[in-house]
Motif scaffolding. Structure first.
Motif, mmCIF file in Angstrom:
data_model
loop_
_atom_site.group_PDB
_atom_site.id
_atom_site.type_symbol
_atom_site.label_atom_id
_atom_site.label_comp_id
_atom_site.label_asym_id
_atom_site.label_seq_id
_atom_site.Cartn_x
_atom_site.Cartn_y
_atom_site.Cartn_z
ATOM 1 N N HIS A 126 0.791 -1.229 0.000
ATOM 2 C CA HIS A 126 0.000 0.000 0.000
ATOM 3 C C HIS A 126 0.825 1.282 0.000
ATOM 4 N N LEU A 127 2.104 1.193 0.351
ATOM 5 C CA LEU A 127 2.932 2.401 0.366
ATOM 6 C C LEU A 127 3.901 2.487 -0.800
ATOM 7 N N THR A 128 4.200 1.356 -1.435
ATOM 8 C CA THR A 128 5.139 1.393 -2.558
ATOM 9 C C THR A 128 4.494 1.023 -3.889
ATOM 10 N N GLY A 129 3.291 0.458 -3.838
ATOM 11 C CA GLY A 129 2.603 0.109 -5.080
ATOM 12 C C GLY A 129 2.972 -1.246 -5.653
ATOM 13 N N THR A 130 3.877 -1.974 -5.000
ATOM 14 C CA THR A 130 4.222 -3.291 -5.512
ATOM 15 C C THR A 130 3.034 -4.245 -5.392
ATOM 16 N N LYS A 131 2.888 -5.124 -6.354
ATOM 17 C CA LYS A 131 1.800 -6.097 -6.337
ATOM 18 C C LYS A 131 2.286 -7.507 -5.979
ATOM 19 N N LYS A 132 3.581 -7.627 -5.749
ATOM 20 C CA LYS A 132 4.171 -8.935 -5.515
ATOM 21 C C LYS A 132 3.543 -9.657 -4.334
ATOM 22 N N TYR A 133 3.218 -8.902 -3.272
ATOM 23 C CA TYR A 133 2.776 -9.548 -2.035
ATOM 24 C C TYR A 133 1.255 -9.576 -1.863
ATOM 25 N N GLU A 134 0.529 -9.167 -2.890
ATOM 26 C CA GLU A 134 -0.925 -9.209 -2.817
ATOM 27 C C GLU A 134 -1.475 -10.620 -2.593
ATOM 28 N N PRO A 135 -0.873 -11.676 -3.212
ATOM 29 C CA PRO A 135 -1.388 -13.029 -2.952
ATOM 30 C C PRO A 135 -1.341 -13.413 -1.478
ATOM 31 N N LEU A 136 -0.333 -12.941 -0.750
ATOM 32 C CA LEU A 136 -0.244 -13.233 0.678
ATOM 33 C C LEU A 136 -1.359 -12.526 1.434
ATOM 34 N N LEU A 137 -1.618 -11.264 1.091
ATOM 35 C CA LEU A 137 -2.646 -10.493 1.788
ATOM 36 C C LEU A 137 -4.056 -10.992 1.483
ATOM 37 N N ALA A 138 -4.205 -11.731 0.407
ATOM 38 C CA ALA A 138 -5.532 -12.214 0.007
ATOM 39 C C ALA A 138 -5.803 -13.649 0.447
ATOM 40 N N ALA A 139 -4.860 -14.264 1.138
ATOM 41 C CA ALA A 139 -4.998 -15.687 1.478
ATOM 42 C C ALA A 139 -4.937 -15.940 2.971
ATOM 43 N N ASP A 140 -5.642 -16.982 3.391
ATOM 44 C CA ASP A 140 -5.459 -17.478 4.755
ATOM 45 C C ASP A 140 -4.067 -18.088 4.855
ATOM 46 N N VAL A 141 -3.408 -17.851 5.951
ATOM 47 C CA VAL A 141 -2.134 -18.513 6.219
ATOM 48 C C VAL A 141 -2.238 -19.191 7.578
ATOM 49 N N ARG A 142 -1.380 -20.137 7.781
ATOM 50 C CA ARG A 142 -1.413 -20.913 9.020
ATOM 51 C C ARG A 142 -1.297 -19.994 10.235
ATOM 52 N N ARG A 143 -2.243 -20.123 11.144
ATOM 53 C CA ARG A 143 -2.312 -19.354 12.392
ATOM 54 C C ARG A 143 -2.706 -17.899 12.181
ATOM 55 N N ALA A 144 -3.090 -17.512 10.962
ATOM 56 C CA ALA A 144 -3.505 -16.125 10.722
ATOM 57 C C ALA A 144 -4.615 -16.102 9.679
ATOM 58 N N ALA A 145 -5.742 -16.705 10.015
ATOM 59 C CA ALA A 145 -6.857 -16.782 9.074
ATOM 60 C C ALA A 145 -7.552 -15.432 8.945
ATOM 61 N N ILE A 146 -8.056 -15.151 7.735
ATOM 62 C CA ILE A 146 -8.807 -13.936 7.497
ATOM 63 C C ILE A 146 -10.206 -14.098 8.103
ATOM 64 N N ASP A 147 -10.582 -13.183 8.974
ATOM 65 C CA ASP A 147 -11.890 -13.241 9.633
ATOM 66 C C ASP A 147 -12.892 -12.303 8.983
ATOM 67 N N PHE A 148 -12.386 -11.198 8.423
ATOM 68 C CA PHE A 148 -13.272 -10.198 7.808
ATOM 69 C C PHE A 148 -12.518 -9.428 6.745
ATOM 70 N N ASP A 149 -13.060 -9.410 5.535
ATOM 71 C CA ASP A 149 -12.466 -8.661 4.427
ATOM 72 C C ASP A 149 -13.562 -8.474 3.372
ATOM 73 N N PRO A 150 -14.210 -7.320 3.361
ATOM 74 C CA PRO A 150 -15.319 -7.094 2.419
ATOM 75 C C PRO A 150 -14.917 -7.261 0.961
ATOM 76 N N SER A 151 -13.681 -6.927 0.606
ATOM 77 C CA SER A 151 -13.273 -7.041 -0.790
ATOM 78 C C SER A 151 -13.233 -8.489 -1.251
ATOM 79 N N LEU A 152 -12.812 -9.390 -0.358
ATOM 80 C CA LEU A 152 -12.770 -10.805 -0.713
ATOM 81 C C LEU A 152 -14.157 -11.413 -0.723
ATOM 82 N N GLU A 153 -15.029 -10.926 0.157
ATOM 83 C CA GLU A 153 -16.413 -11.432 0.190
ATOM 84 C C GLU A 153 -17.141 -11.027 -1.083
ATOM 85 N N ALA A 154 -16.847 -9.818 -1.559
ATOM 86 C CA ALA A 154 -17.501 -9.335 -2.794
ATOM 87 C C ALA A 154 -17.044 -10.130 -4.003
ATOM 88 N N ALA A 155 -15.744 -10.523 -3.982
ATOM 89 C CA ALA A 155 -15.220 -11.291 -5.100
ATOM 90 C C ALA A 155 -15.796 -12.690 -5.127
#
Length: 269
Positions: free
Chosen positions: A240-269
């Protein structure tokens, strides 16, 4: 081929490619600490708010980790008493951003871009970061861990924040439970937002070293939690501060011990 979320998490769990320098915010008139890459122009900058009665030293590894990935990270050492003013703490975070963008950092060529600013915090520092973001349109991203309620309420201030938000809550937090704090902040957020729940984590899990407050507050430092917070904060701010898209897959996915609980953008998709 794009890297998988697990691979990106592993990458960002380790220190980045930049040599890290440490400085003193007091030289610019505010007690605290700043970590920077050794050089760089137009870098992103993040001001970090400490938890209740916690010294910034309990977050040095986190701040240095961000700096190793090219993010200037600073933490004011103010409002550390038992009855802190959350409003003044938020003002100190804004002042920290002013210092990062307006004061020469380091002996060489190093600067922070005024349009690449973020806020972060733990516990009351997380709540104060929300208050600060609500009143500062320069802020483009806000990340919190175990955010606590503040006076005035961070939940109300969250409605005014249009910057991207990432809120991490500890599943075992008895002081700032996810449902009463991070979840309420996330669901009131005025911009794009995500809430993750960290399993096997407590209120003080993100802190480093020992401190007398562990006799009063629940939990203790936990390396697994620290690793997750460092990686997710780094991915979030780089995105969000540099504009890189490389790490977007990480921010959009559940990871072990850090599941996504709420994200309206993913629910809309």
């Amino acid at each position: 081929m794009a890297a998988k979320p697990k691979e990106l998490l592993q990458e960002l769990s380790h220190r980045g490619p930049h040599e890290v320098l440490r400085g003193n915010l007091a030289l610019a008139g505010l007690p605290g600490v700043v970590f920077t890459p050794a050089s760089g122009l137009g870098l992103p900058g993040v001001a970090f708010g400490h938890g209740w009665v916690q010294p910034p030293g309990r977050y040095h590894d986190l701040l240095a980790h961000l700096a190793s990935w090219g993010i200037v990270a600073a933490a004011p050492a103010t409002q550390r008493g038992p009855l802190p003013s959350h409003r003044l703490f938020a003002a100190d975070l804004v002042t920290t951003l002013d210092i990062l963008t307006g004061v020469r950092l380091g002996p060489g060529g190093l600067s922070v871009a005024p349009d690449r600013l973020g806020l972060a915090g733990h516990s009351v520092g997380g709540g104060a970061a929300v208050l600060a973001a609500a009143g500062d349109q320069r802020v483009r991203a806000v990340a919190t861990i175990a955010a606590a309620q503040t006076i005035p309420p961070a939940t109300e201030a969250a409605r005014k924040v249009t910057a991207a938000g990432l809120h991490l809550a500890a599943a075992g937090d008895l002081i700032a439970p996810a449902a009463g704090n991070a979840e309420a902040i996330a669901k009131a957020w005025g911009g794009p937002v995500q809430l993750r729940i960290l399993d096997k984590s407590t209120h003080l899990a993100v802190t480093e070293g020992r401190h007398w407050s562990q006799r009063l507050l629940q939990g203790k430092p936990h390396r697994g939690t620290q690793r997750l917070v460092r990686a997710l904060f780094t991915a979030f701010f780089l995105t969000h501060l540099t504009g890189t898209k490389k790490y977007e897959p990480l921010l959009a996915a559940d990871v072990r011990r850090a599941a996504i609980d709420f994200d309206p953008s993913l629910e809309a998709a």
